[in-house]
Design a protein around this motif. Structure first.
Motif, short mmCIF file in Angstrom:
data_model
loop_
_atom_site.label_atom_id
_atom_site.label_comp_id
_atom_site.label_asym_id
_atom_site.label_seq_id
_atom_site.Cartn_x
_atom_site.Cartn_y
_atom_site.Cartn_z
N ARG A 34 0.85 -1.20 0.00
CA ARG A 34 0.00 0.00 0.00
C ARG A 34 0.88 1.25 0.00
NH1 ARG A 34 -4.42 -1.34 4.69
NH2 ARG A 34 -2.51 -1.96 5.76
N PRO A 35 0.40 2.36 -0.54
CA PRO A 35 1.21 3.58 -0.54
C PRO A 35 1.45 4.08 0.89
CG PRO A 35 -1.03 4.06 -1.24
CD PRO A 35 -0.92 2.57 -1.19
N SER A 36 2.60 4.68 1.10
CA SER A 36 2.86 5.34 2.38
C SER A 36 1.93 6.53 2.50
CB SER A 36 4.32 5.80 2.44
OG SER A 36 5.20 4.70 2.34
N VAL A 37 1.68 6.97 3.76
CA VAL A 37 0.75 8.08 4.00
C VAL A 37 1.48 9.18 4.76
CG1 VAL A 37 -1.42 8.79 5.06
CG2 VAL A 37 -1.20 6.47 4.12
N LEU A 38 1.55 10.36 4.15
CA LEU A 38 2.15 11.53 4.79
C LEU A 38 1.03 12.46 5.24
CD1 LEU A 38 4.53 13.36 5.54
CD2 LEU A 38 4.53 14.21 3.18
N MET A 39 1.06 12.86 6.52
CA MET A 39 -0.02 13.65 7.11
C MET A 39 0.49 15.03 7.55
SD MET A 39 -1.68 10.48 9.31
CE MET A 39 -3.43 10.80 9.03
N LEU A 40 -0.21 16.09 7.10
CA LEU A 40 0.16 17.47 7.39
C LEU A 40 -0.89 18.12 8.28
CD1 LEU A 40 1.28 18.59 3.79
CD2 LEU A 40 2.60 17.37 5.53
N HIS A 41 -0.46 18.60 9.43
CA HIS A 41 -1.37 19.18 10.42
C HIS A 41 -1.79 20.60 10.06
CE1 HIS A 41 1.79 21.81 12.02
NE2 HIS A 41 2.62 20.77 11.99
N GLY A 42 -2.64 21.17 10.89
CA GLY A 42 -3.15 22.51 10.66
C GLY A 42 -2.35 23.60 11.35
N PHE A 43 -2.82 24.82 11.22
CA PHE A 43 -2.18 26.01 11.80
C PHE A 43 -2.00 25.88 13.30
CE2 PHE A 43 -2.89 30.12 13.95
CZ PHE A 43 -1.81 30.85 13.46
N SER A 44 -0.80 26.14 13.78
CA SER A 44 -0.41 26.16 15.20
C SER A 44 -0.55 24.81 15.89
CB SER A 44 -1.18 27.25 15.97
OG SER A 44 -2.51 26.85 16.26
N VAL B 159 4.53 14.78 10.07
CA VAL B 159 5.65 15.71 10.18
C VAL B 159 5.21 17.04 10.78
CG1 VAL B 159 5.33 16.58 7.81
CG2 VAL B 159 7.59 16.75 8.90
N ASP B 160 6.09 17.65 11.57
CA ASP B 160 5.85 19.02 12.04
C ASP B 160 6.13 19.96 10.88
OD1 ASP B 160 5.21 18.43 14.72
OD2 ASP B 160 7.32 18.30 15.27
N LEU B 161 5.15 20.78 10.53
CA LEU B 161 5.33 21.73 9.43
C LEU B 161 6.37 22.80 9.81
CD1 LEU B 161 1.63 22.15 8.22
CD2 LEU B 161 3.53 21.08 6.98
N THR C 195 -4.96 18.82 6.69
CA THR C 195 -6.15 19.45 7.25
C THR C 195 -5.93 20.95 7.43
OG1 THR C 195 -7.75 19.40 9.07
CG2 THR C 195 -5.46 18.99 9.65
N SER C 196 -6.95 21.74 7.11
CA SER C 196 -6.92 23.20 7.28
C SER C 196 -5.73 23.80 6.52
CB SER C 196 -6.89 23.55 8.77
OG SER C 196 -7.24 24.89 8.98
N MET C 197 -4.82 24.50 7.20
CA MET C 197 -3.64 25.03 6.53
C MET C 197 -2.84 23.91 5.88
SD MET C 197 -0.35 27.07 8.18
CE MET C 197 0.35 25.54 8.84
N GLY C 198 -2.74 22.78 6.58
CA GLY C 198 -2.04 21.63 6.02
C GLY C 198 -2.73 21.07 4.79
N GLY C 199 -4.05 21.26 4.68
CA GLY C 199 -4.78 20.86 3.49
C GLY C 199 -4.42 21.74 2.31
#
Length: 337
Positions: free
Chosen positions: A71-81, A103-105, A147-151
């Motif tokens: 399966r493909p790896s999954v990279l997750m980006l969080h939102g603002f602050s 990852v921490d943005l 999600t949010s900014m990370g989206g």
């Protein structure tokens, strides 16, 4: 009572009393320390390991679980602050053999913060691409979640590096125009018109402002004790100047519509998840994406606000897994044809 038995009870009682008293003291006096311990314990319980990756003199902090597989790896980006640990509530419902990277943005938590860095959406995309190269995640296409900014960052990333992304999940993403004014946008306009222009609803400085932010971001009303609210504020206050700078960057002309400006370049299959009662970013954004991106899957969650990841973690995990499986089936059928 036998003296040895009495001594045993005294020792046992003292042994139990020490951690209990330490917990109570932490809760009352150092709630921010308790919050950090909580995240550390949760990461450990879920098998998420924290690592660092360097690109020249720049350092990225991330957590991961599992190894690359079929399966493909999954990279997750969080939102603002926020930070990488905001995904733990979703990770809980994902299989342990799925390769996950959170990852921490740029500028957040353990990732380098520099006054010279470009914190616009495009600047953040450039940094995330450096991170992807650092850990060789782009050896084969991966699934990108934001999600949010990370989206916003995730969507622009998929547009600029289409060969690297096989699937894209956008959760209440920023970077789109709105046809209705949300409560958050209305608050910003009112603050701008008042003398208190530094007061941004997403950058709380007191427990009361923290409680207001939670109400703004969530449809579900979480009952958070005053001490924990204070802990959240204590953790954030040292970073508030950075958050203000970042906020001004992401609402600038360069960034505020960056997802909208780039969505026609997205080649990956797209999934959109949005809380119907989102008071921060208008749910009308889901319709904009659906009309502009072919075969875009849209899921509007009832009784859910902007903090979809916190409010509906089990549902989010299920939608994500179903989507990854569907994309993989389509790819496999194309290869067999």
């Amino acid at each position: 009572m036998d003296l040895d038995v009495l001594n045993m009870f005294v020792i046992a009682g003292g042994t139990l009393a020490i951690p209990i008293l330490a917990f109570v003291a932490s809760f009352l006096l150092w709630p921010s320390a308790l919050i950090r311990i909580y995240y550390w314990y949760w990461r450990r319980a879920l098998g998420m390991q924290v690592r660092y990756a360097s690109y020249d003199d720049y350092q990225f902090c991330y957590s991961y679980r599992g190894r690359p597989g079929h399966r493909p790896s999954v990279l997750m980006l969080h939102g603002f602050s926020a930070h990488k640990d905001m995904w733990l509530s979703v990770v809980k419902f994902l299989p342990k053999n799925l390769h996950l990277i959170c990852v921490d943005l740029p500028g957040h938590e353990g990732t380098t913060r520099s006054s010279l860095d470009d914190y616009s959406i495009y600047g953040q995309v450039k940094r995330i691409h450096q991170f992807v190269e650092c850990i060789s995640l782009n050896r084969k296409p991966f699934h990108l979640v934001g999600t949010s900014m990370g989206g916003n960052v995730a969507g622009v990333y998929a547009a600029l590096y289409p060969a690297e992304v096989c699937g894209l999940t956008l959760i209440c993403p920023a970077g789109l125009p709105a046809d209705t004014e949300t409560k958050f946008i209305k608050n910003l306009r009112e603050i701008k018109e008042s003398e208190n222009s530094d007061r941004i609803p997403l950058i709380p400085s007191t427990p009361e402002e923290m409680a207001d932010m939670l109400k703004l971001c969530s449809y579900v009303r979480f009952k958070v004790p005053q001490q924990i609210l204070q802990g959240f504020v204590d953790v954030r206050i040292p970073h508030n100047d950075f958050y203000r700078k970042l906020f001004s960057e992401i609402i600038s002309e360069k960034s505020r519509r960056s997802l909208y400006d780039n969505m026609s370049k997205i080649k990956a299959t797209v999934q959109v998840i949005w809380g119907k009662q989102d008071q921060v970013l208008s749910v009308s954004g889901a319709d904009i994406l659906a009309k502009s991106i072919p075969d875009c899957q849209v899921h509007i969650l009832e009784n859910c606000g902007h903090s979809v990841v916190m409010e509906r973690p089990r549902k989010t995990a299920k939608l994500l897994l179903d989507f990854i499986a569907a994309v993989q089936n389509v790819d496999n059928n194309k290869k067999m044809a």
